[in-house]
Design a protein around this motif. Sequence first.
Motif, PDB file in Angstrom:
ATOM      1  N   THR A  19       1.399  -1.276   0.077  1.00  0.00           N
ATOM      2  CA  THR A  19      -0.075  -0.245   0.004  1.00  0.00           C
ATOM      3  C   THR A  19       0.718   0.876   0.183  1.00  0.00           C
ATOM      4  O   THR A  19       2.045   1.412   0.692  1.00  0.00           O
ATOM      5  N   TYR A  27      -3.669   3.638  -1.898  1.00  0.00           N
ATOM      6  CA  TYR A  27      -3.719   2.711  -2.885  1.00  0.00           C
ATOM      7  C   TYR A  27      -2.962   1.493  -2.631  1.00  0.00           C
ATOM      8  O   TYR A  27      -1.986   1.485  -1.546  1.00  0.00           O
ATOM      9  N   LEU A 129      -7.849  -0.182 -12.075  1.00  0.00           N
ATOM     10  CA  LEU A 129      -8.151  -0.969 -11.014  1.00  0.00           C
ATOM     11  C   LEU A 129      -9.042  -2.245 -11.115  1.00  0.00           C
ATOM     12  O   LEU A 129      -9.406  -2.313 -12.059  1.00  0.00           O
ATOM     13  N   ILE A 141      -7.417   1.594  -2.162  1.00  0.00           N
ATOM     14  CA  ILE A 141      -8.097   1.631  -3.805  1.00  0.00           C
ATOM     15  C   ILE A 141      -7.169   0.440  -3.970  1.00  0.00           C
ATOM     16  O   ILE A 141      -5.642   0.684  -4.304  1.00  0.00           O
ATOM     17  N   VAL A 143      -5.258  -0.522  -7.874  1.00  0.00           N
ATOM     18  CA  VAL A 143      -4.797  -0.750  -8.566  1.00  0.00           C
ATOM     19  C   VAL A 143      -4.381  -1.636  -9.743  1.00  0.00           C
ATOM     20  O   VAL A 143      -3.015  -2.446  -9.486  1.00  0.00           O
TER      21      VAL A 143
END
Lengths: 160, 642
Positions: A19, A27, A129, A141, A143
């Motif tokens: 992350t 993310y 995503l 999120i 990716v």
Amino acid sequence: MAILQQGNTSSMPAKEFLTFVLGDETYALDIMTVKEIRGYEPATKIANAPSYIKGVINLRGDIVPIVDLRIKFDIGEATYNEWTIVIMLNVRDRVVGIVVDGVSDVMNLEAEEIKPAPEFGVAFDSRYLHGLAALEDQMVIIVDIEELISSDEIGVFESA
Amino acid sequence: MDNLSQYNEVFFEEAQEHLETMETLLLAYDIDAPDMEELNSVFRAAHSIKGGSDIFGFKALTGLTHVMENMLDSARNNELILTTDLITVLLETTDVLKNILSCYREESEIDWEIIEASKARLGATLQEVTGSGERVDALLEEDGEDQGFGFFDNNDDEDEEDQGFGFFEEDFDVVKDSTNEEDVGFGFFDENIGESNETPSEDENIGYGFFNDEPQVETPAQGNIKISLPTDQSTTPKILANKTAPSKTSETKSEASSIRVETNKIDKLVNLVGELVITQSMLNLIGSEVHESIADKMQSALIELERNTREIQEAVMSVRMLPISFVFNRFPRLVRDLSTKLEKKINLVIEGGNTEIDKNLVEKISDPLLHLIRNSVDHGIEMPSKRMEVNKDETGIVKLSAAQRGGEIVITIADDGAGLNRERIIEKALEKEISLPEPLSDNAVWQLIFEAGFSTAAEVTDVSGRGVGMDVVRRNIESLGGRIDITSAAGIGTVFTISLPLTLAILDGMTVEASDQVFIIPLVNIVESIQPIAEQIKRIKGKQLLWVREEYWPLIDIGKTLGGNTTATNLETGIVVLVETSKQRFGLVIDSLLGQQQVVIKNLERHYRRVEGIAGATIMGDGSVALILDVDSMTQFIQLNL
């Protein structure tokens, strides 16, 4: 990834994600694409490159481009100091560095923990995503970094 | 088969090498004085391809090499004398084999018709030469398994023409009987001398005259001796075979002492060593700042490290080097084919094939050389009749040589032909509307043939004359960082001299600074560097030009076009590096010159993409990256600027 999303989780081991922080958002990217994490060092500018491509650096003899995702997605502040972090990624047999605000943690996620991403609300196009996940009470999120870095939008790779 | 398929690549490479060996040896084959050892090598190569292709199931190769192998076998057993025609057919067969090989390699469709045609051709030629249909059938007969030996058996049974083996044993016995010595061959000769003195005139064939005198020899043996020529020859290979035994083992030895390595592994090694050199120089810097008691120890360790690093670097670089004969060996064939086609007599002389050159250069220099040699053969060397007229040897000479001079490899292609025709070149240039240089020196005229669309051949042949060759040659050579020069004298010949850097990985460059960034300008492009004065700066349509040496030089501001500066560099405080490409001359505006140094070229496209105006990047002593300018492609910035 497709297999993971189908939810065959019982036999599937959890995947690890790194992350990182851009602005206020957290993310995550597949840790298997990460080559190493290092501090930011000034890059050699490249002519006629978009502003988010900071230039190239010498990574043990390889000339490697550096992309500042903060500039690209207009999130956070593009300052460079001793805490600025570059994640070196191995994408499709190439090495690309991305500049982020910080790297926070490595997390394990089961496939079922990844929820589909909404069509809006994040800086990235939903094409790049995998989905969203919750880490404690924070939203992460996830990716698809390989897709993002090799996209024409970033333009690091020669478009096919 | 799947288990085998991983070895396919190895087979392809080996087969390719074998085919090249065959071609080289066949070309060198002297019909008048055949070298049995060479013939054996050709045979072995064919045999290896046959064996290998059979294992891997490449039937097309097996079939054709089989026929070829049989033909070669009869040749080395002296049942067949190789003629020029036969060698031509054999060479053509190697071409077909090469095609088949690449078909298999690319997994494309195989043209069986060509293979059958080629087999038929071999057979037909063989028939012409031997006149024996039976033999040809035996050769063409495809047995799949072990034809080589089957063929021998056949021979033994036939017994009419092939005294070679049947007779040979008898011969052996005879000799043994007569001399009772172990060392048959030599004993026989010694005695022969003594006795032949007594019977010199009795028989023309002195050696065998000895047999006639020999009481033990029976009539049937004598009958054999009457047809003695084949015997005479059949002993030769036998003796040779013994002689070759030791050399064969030495060959195997040298094979075992080398291994195949993928080029990218070597490239990686070269990269890492480059990195090591940089780390080492960084350590040196740090080491010089050490003042404690360990300073001395540190210094000597650093010196040791420096020496070791340099040695490693040299050793690694030498791994990439290949003898230039890898390229040169392709040309005897080309010259042979071309001269036959053009009905010229040409002798290709090759010198300095051992000169080592970077592997990447080897591949890239091949095409330009091919063009130049074609050119020499087609345009340079005159027809034999014309050569006789001007008192030259009927056979023209094309000399291809390579040598290392300092940090450069110099390759020359020299012919003793008619030389370049100055008037015709000028005439042609005018016709093609190519602007003539001033002054019109010989050298400047010769350079005209490198202009695009220039060709002096009166008519277009399929050998050369399309006028696309020479400008491509020059461009290719320049893209390798080299240059090409011509010297020519009417009636005496033409010499093309190509100078190339030893390696593609290293470039002599001028390091310059513009907009706080370091750039490298390849030294080959630089004419001179000047600090312009106000009077030299002229303006056209708001753009600056520099008036130097009676010429207007367009300018490119490096800081603005490549460095990201928004304002133009002040010309009067800056420096202008005048550069020259094959197309244009112009000036590069920079802030300052830093110095001249050799840099290791790194590919920018490996992890990034192509950038206009940039040839690559390099890593400077402090570990930072500097961009190397591609002066050739920078001409486009002028057009944008003007």
